[in-house]
Scaffold this motif. Structure first.
Motif, mmCIF file in Angstrom:
data_model
loop_
_atom_site.group_PDB
_atom_site.id
_atom_site.type_symbol
_atom_site.label_atom_id
_atom_site.label_comp_id
_atom_site.label_asym_id
_atom_site.label_seq_id
_atom_site.Cartn_x
_atom_site.Cartn_y
_atom_site.Cartn_z
ATOM 1 N N LYS A 13 0.851 -1.101 0.182
ATOM 2 C CA LYS A 13 -0.019 0.165 0.055
ATOM 3 C C LYS A 13 0.903 1.238 -0.024
ATOM 4 O O LYS A 13 0.234 2.220 0.270
ATOM 5 N N ASN A 14 2.096 1.013 -0.239
ATOM 6 C CA ASN A 14 3.139 2.335 -0.304
ATOM 7 C C ASN A 14 3.485 3.015 0.834
ATOM 8 O O ASN A 14 3.816 4.135 1.150
ATOM 9 N N PRO A 91 3.342 9.127 -1.576
ATOM 10 C CA PRO A 91 2.497 9.250 -2.792
ATOM 11 C C PRO A 91 3.179 8.522 -4.030
ATOM 12 O O PRO A 91 4.477 8.446 -4.154
ATOM 13 N N GLU A 92 2.524 8.003 -5.002
ATOM 14 C CA GLU A 92 3.147 7.358 -6.147
ATOM 15 C C GLU A 92 3.981 8.064 -6.910
ATOM 16 O O GLU A 92 4.948 7.413 -7.247
ATOM 17 N N ASN A 93 3.809 9.485 -7.123
ATOM 18 C CA ASN A 93 4.637 10.051 -7.966
ATOM 19 C C ASN A 93 5.941 10.295 -7.353
ATOM 20 O O ASN A 93 7.045 10.212 -7.841
ATOM 21 N N LYS A 95 7.438 8.013 -4.784
ATOM 22 C CA LYS A 95 7.873 6.764 -4.976
ATOM 23 C C LYS A 95 8.521 6.471 -6.258
ATOM 24 O O LYS A 95 9.776 6.038 -6.303
ATOM 25 N N LYS A 96 7.952 6.990 -7.312
ATOM 26 C CA LYS A 96 8.329 6.813 -8.671
ATOM 27 C C LYS A 96 9.496 7.535 -8.976
ATOM 28 O O LYS A 96 10.808 7.009 -9.507
ATOM 29 N N GLU A 101 10.832 0.648 -4.650
ATOM 30 C CA GLU A 101 10.008 -0.508 -4.761
ATOM 31 C C GLU A 101 9.816 -1.263 -3.816
ATOM 32 O O GLU A 101 8.820 -0.789 -2.857
#
Length: 145
Positions: A13-14, A91-93, A95-96, A101
């Motif tokens: 779930k990050n 947040p996904e952005n 993390k990217k 990972e």
């Protein structure tokens, strides 16, 4: 004081656990932003406010690179609550951006925390450690060491 290196997992779930040693100093609300060298910066809210205010006051807005840096640092940031289990939701952005990972290296740097992809951290850390003597000489010339 925020110091040390800790390897933690990023769950499905990050969520990333903040080292318990850091939690008291960070407080309940933190700010996560794009950092330098492909890592994330994690600041206590007051330290973030001080940094953002200093950048806003001291960087001349007429220079394109200053505007770009401010946009990257400020607009790309988010405030996050540390949950009751000591985790933050990445947040996904972000993390990217940091190529995170399943694991993250959480590094304390006195007044902020950096969150790194462990492989990128190893490359960066190994390189920095090879240049310690040269860096120490330069800091000595500047009167900082």
């Amino acid at each position: 004081m925020l110091i040390g290196e800790y390897l933690h997992t990023v769950d499905q779930k990050n969520r990333l656990s903040v080292p318990s040693k850091f939690r008291r100093e960070l407080g309940k609300i933190v700010v996560v932003s794009r950092g330098l060298d492909r890592c994330l910066f994690l600041y206590p809210i007051e330290a973030w406010k001080n940094l953002a205010e200093k950048l806003s006051k001291d960087l001349p807005w007429g220079r394109a690179e200053n505007r770009s840096f401010m946009r990257s640092m400020i607009a790309g940031s988010t405030d996050i609550e540390i949950d009751s289990l000591g985790r933050i939701l990445l947040p996904e952005n972000l993390k990217k951006f940091a190529s995170l990972e399943k694991e993250a290296m959480v590094v304390g740097l006195y007044n902020r925390v950096e969150i790194w992809n462990p492989e990128i951290w190893k490359i960066y850390s190994d390189s920095a450690n090879q240049n310690t003597e040269l860096i120490a000489e330069k800091l000595g010339e500047m009167g900082l060491y």
